[in-house]
Design a protein around this motif. Structure first.
Motif, mmCIF file in Angstrom:
data_model
loop_
_atom_site.group_PDB
_atom_site.id
_atom_site.type_symbol
_atom_site.label_atom_id
_atom_site.label_comp_id
_atom_site.label_asym_id
_atom_site.label_seq_id
_atom_site.Cartn_x
_atom_site.Cartn_y
_atom_site.Cartn_z
ATOM 1 N N TRP A 1 -8.037 7.620 -8.543
ATOM 2 C CA TRP A 1 -7.862 6.586 -7.528
ATOM 3 C C TRP A 1 -8.687 5.331 -7.780
ATOM 4 O O TRP A 1 -8.245 4.232 -7.470
ATOM 5 N N PHE A 2 -9.877 5.479 -8.302
ATOM 6 C CA PHE A 2 -10.809 4.347 -8.358
ATOM 7 C C PHE A 2 -10.997 3.788 -9.768
ATOM 8 O O PHE A 2 -12.097 3.451 -10.175
ATOM 9 N N THR A 3 -9.910 3.745 -10.510
ATOM 10 C CA THR A 3 -9.889 3.054 -11.794
ATOM 11 C C THR A 3 -8.735 2.058 -11.777
ATOM 12 O O THR A 3 -7.712 2.293 -11.122
ATOM 13 N N LEU A 4 -8.916 0.956 -12.463
ATOM 14 C CA LEU A 4 -7.870 -0.059 -12.530
ATOM 15 C C LEU A 4 -6.897 0.267 -13.666
ATOM 16 O O LEU A 4 -7.309 0.793 -14.697
ATOM 17 N N PRO A 5 -5.606 0.001 -13.513
ATOM 18 C CA PRO A 5 -4.950 -0.646 -12.363
ATOM 19 C C PRO A 5 -4.505 0.319 -11.264
ATOM 20 O O PRO A 5 -3.809 -0.080 -10.343
ATOM 21 N N ASN A 6 -4.893 1.616 -11.382
ATOM 22 C CA ASN A 6 -4.452 2.617 -10.409
ATOM 23 C C ASN A 6 -4.803 2.222 -8.978
ATOM 24 O O ASN A 6 -4.001 2.377 -8.051
ATOM 25 N N PHE A 7 -6.026 1.726 -8.806
ATOM 26 C CA PHE A 7 -6.505 1.412 -7.462
ATOM 27 C C PHE A 7 -5.593 0.394 -6.780
ATOM 28 O O PHE A 7 -5.249 0.535 -5.600
ATOM 29 N N ILE A 8 -5.183 -0.633 -7.533
ATOM 30 C CA ILE A 8 -4.312 -1.663 -6.966
ATOM 31 C C ILE A 8 -2.935 -1.092 -6.646
ATOM 32 O O ILE A 8 -2.355 -1.347 -5.586
ATOM 33 N N GLY A 9 -2.402 -0.294 -7.570
ATOM 34 C CA GLY A 9 -1.080 0.291 -7.359
ATOM 35 C C GLY A 9 -1.032 1.260 -6.191
ATOM 36 O O GLY A 9 0.001 1.391 -5.517
ATOM 37 N N LEU A 10 -2.152 1.945 -5.916
ATOM 38 C CA LEU A 10 -2.199 2.935 -4.839
ATOM 39 C C LEU A 10 -2.620 2.347 -3.506
ATOM 40 O O LEU A 10 -2.559 3.026 -2.478
ATOM 41 N N LEU A 11 -3.036 1.090 -3.493
ATOM 42 C CA LEU A 11 -3.538 0.461 -2.277
ATOM 43 C C LEU A 11 -2.532 0.490 -1.118
ATOM 44 O O LEU A 11 -2.946 0.612 0.046
ATOM 45 N N PRO A 12 -1.214 0.383 -1.367
ATOM 46 C CA PRO A 12 -0.265 0.448 -0.242
ATOM 47 C C PRO A 12 -0.354 1.739 0.566
ATOM 48 O O PRO A 12 -0.001 1.733 1.758
ATOM 49 N N ILE A 13 -0.800 2.844 -0.036
ATOM 50 C CA ILE A 13 -0.865 4.112 0.712
ATOM 51 C C ILE A 13 -1.905 4.041 1.827
ATOM 52 O O ILE A 13 -1.568 4.242 3.007
ATOM 53 N N PRO A 14 -3.189 3.758 1.534
ATOM 54 C CA PRO A 14 -4.154 3.674 2.640
ATOM 55 C C PRO A 14 -3.881 2.513 3.587
ATOM 56 O O PRO A 14 -4.103 2.640 4.803
ATOM 57 N N VAL A 15 -3.387 1.388 3.057
ATOM 58 C CA VAL A 15 -3.099 0.233 3.920
ATOM 59 C C VAL A 15 -1.986 0.564 4.915
ATOM 60 O O VAL A 15 -2.077 0.250 6.110
ATOM 61 N N SER A 16 -0.923 1.198 4.428
ATOM 62 C CA SER A 16 0.192 1.561 5.321
ATOM 63 C C SER A 16 -0.265 2.571 6.374
ATOM 64 O O SER A 16 0.143 2.484 7.545
ATOM 65 N N CYS A 17 -1.121 3.520 5.991
ATOM 66 C CA CYS A 17 -1.644 4.489 6.963
ATOM 67 C C CYS A 17 -2.475 3.791 8.033
ATOM 68 O O CYS A 17 -2.388 4.123 9.219
ATOM 69 N N LEU A 18 -3.275 2.815 7.614
ATOM 70 C CA LEU A 18 -4.095 2.068 8.562
ATOM 71 C C LEU A 18 -3.226 1.273 9.531
ATOM 72 O O LEU A 18 -3.474 1.259 10.749
ATOM 73 N N VAL A 19 -2.186 0.617 9.008
ATOM 74 C CA VAL A 19 -1.279 -0.156 9.856
ATOM 75 C C VAL A 19 -0.544 0.752 10.836
ATOM 76 O O VAL A 19 -0.412 0.440 12.027
ATOM 77 N N LEU A 20 -0.061 1.889 10.347
ATOM 78 C CA LEU A 20 0.641 2.836 11.217
ATOM 79 C C LEU A 20 -0.281 3.376 12.309
ATOM 80 O O LEU A 20 0.122 3.507 13.467
ATOM 81 N N TYR A 21 -1.519 3.692 11.931
ATOM 82 C CA TYR A 21 -2.468 4.206 12.920
ATOM 83 C C TYR A 21 -2.759 3.151 13.985
ATOM 84 O O TYR A 21 -2.780 3.462 15.183
ATOM 85 N N ALA A 22 -2.964 1.915 13.553
ATOM 86 C CA ALA A 22 -3.199 0.826 14.509
ATOM 87 C C ALA A 22 -1.995 0.657 15.434
ATOM 88 O O ALA A 22 -2.150 0.425 16.648
ATOM 89 N N GLY A 23 -0.798 0.794 14.876
ATOM 90 C CA GLY A 23 0.411 0.713 15.692
ATOM 91 C C GLY A 23 0.480 1.825 16.725
ATOM 92 O O GLY A 23 0.888 1.594 17.877
ATOM 93 N N ILE A 24 0.081 3.037 16.345
ATOM 94 C CA ILE A 24 0.077 4.162 17.289
ATOM 95 C C ILE A 24 -0.889 3.893 18.439
ATOM 96 O O ILE A 24 -0.551 4.096 19.620
ATOM 97 N N VAL A 25 -2.100 3.430 18.108
ATOM 98 C CA VAL A 25 -3.092 3.116 19.144
ATOM 99 C C VAL A 25 -2.552 2.046 20.097
ATOM 100 O O VAL A 25 -2.694 2.148 21.326
ATOM 101 N N TRP A 26 -1.918 1.026 19.530
ATOM 102 C CA TRP A 26 -1.372 -0.058 20.353
ATOM 103 C C TRP A 26 -0.245 0.438 21.250
ATOM 104 O O TRP A 26 -0.197 0.126 22.451
#
Length: 330
Positions: A214-239
């Motif tokens: 996960w924490f080597t380039l370019p893997n980190f950039i390519g995998l970034l949508p996974i945690p970002v999407s989870c964060l957005v979805l979680y924020a949406g659930i709270v809202w």
């Protein structure tokens, strides 16, 4: 075929276990919420999962069956290492099944006993599943770090199931029980979020192999949508959980879908973390797989069985859609 067959089987196994976590997750969550309801509400909660809960467990049977048939070496190693939590999970699921049936036939003086048994079975199964997942992610090492990580997920997964269960009740109930389910969802969303955050931070600490992926380039950039999407979805659930009127108009299913998408993203992240191993650092899916002839022979049955289970699942959920009604034993 020798290259692709193990990939096909591990994908089928992953799909089955993902569907199990979502479907049996919400009814385990309903079981965990049972003590917080009054007697009439307990009956409605049980009725809301009654047509589905037994069929939901079919998916874990399919997943473990694929593991046994397609990856017998891994099956033996995994179940040997996880003997205690697997046994506890099975005991919890059996207790749930017994309690589900006997609470119907028990008199008023025994009904509370079986309600408590249903809750206890749900709790034991949920914690055991979390422990198994944590131990598996750390490569079944059995050291202190592995045990602590397994304990973390063992405590986090029930909170996640509580959120799933309360969201399911938002879709299936109305009136006072709907109000309670909304409060339960609001209470459970914070520990679920904290648990997911803790697991995300602890996973690369507990597993150097996963951290390297996960924490080597370019893997980190390519995998970034996974945690970002989870964060957005979680924020949406709270809202969304703060929009009472909107939820009462029948849009609570959006929250359930958001939770399912978080499960999907987490599963994709886990699949990437593990692949091509079936046990991290021990054996790949090709090393653990059965012979090509065996996999081809069994694939015929899988091609028939998997669509049949999917069709039945969709059909049952379609037939019993809508709000749950009170139980009647006449």
């Amino acid at each position: 075929m020798e290259f692709w067959l193990p990939i096909i089987y591990v994908a089928i196994m992953g799909l089955a276990l993902l569907i199990y976590v979502v479907l049996d997750g919400y009814d385990l969550g309903v079981g965990l919420l049972l003590p917080a309801a009054d007697e009439r509400e307990k009956d409605i909660m049980i009725a809301s999962i009654g047509p589905f809960w037994d069929a939901n467990e079919t998916w874990i049977v399919l997943g473990v069956g694929v593991l046994l048939i397609a990856f017998p070496m891994a099956h033996g190693a995994i179940l040997t290492a996880l003997y205690i939590p697997v046994t506890l999970m099975l005991m919890g699921l059996i207790l749930r099944g017994v309690a589900f049936d006997l609470r119907v036939k028990a008199g008023d003086h025994r009904k509370q006993l079986w309600n408590r048994a249903f809750f206890l079975g749900s709790l034991v199964a949920a914690v055991s599943q979390g422990w198994m997942l944590g131990a598996y992610v750390t490569g079944l090492r059995g050291d202190l770090t592995s045990h602590l990580f397994a304990l973390l997920i063992g405590l986090t997964l029930p909170a996640f199931y509580l959120l799933l269960g309360s969201t399911w009740l938002l879709m299936k109930t109305e009136g006072a029980l709907f109000d309670k389910a909304l409060r339960w969802a609001r209470w459970s969303v914070l520990p679920t979020g904290l648990g997911l955050l803790a697991v995300s931070v602890a996973t690369p600490i507990a597993s150097g192999a996963i951290a390297a992926k996960w924490f080597t380039l370019p893997n980190f950039i390519g995998l970034l949508p996974i945690p970002v999407s989870c964060l957005v979805l979680y924020a949406g659930i709270v809202w969304l959980l703060q929009r009472d009127n909107w939820l009462r108009e029948g849009y609570s299913w959006v929250i359930f879908v958001a939770i399912v998408l978080i499960c999907l993203m987490a599963s994709l992240g886990l699949a990437y973390s593990i692949y091509p191993d079936i046990i991290i650092g021990e054996m790949t899916i090709w090393e653990a797989s059965a012979s090509v002839s065996s996999l081809l022979f069994t694939l015929v049955g899988i091609v028939i069985t998997l669509p049949a289970i999917l069709f039945y699942t969709i059909y049952v959920y379609r037939v019993f859609r809508g709000k749950a009604t009170e139980l009647s034993y006449d």
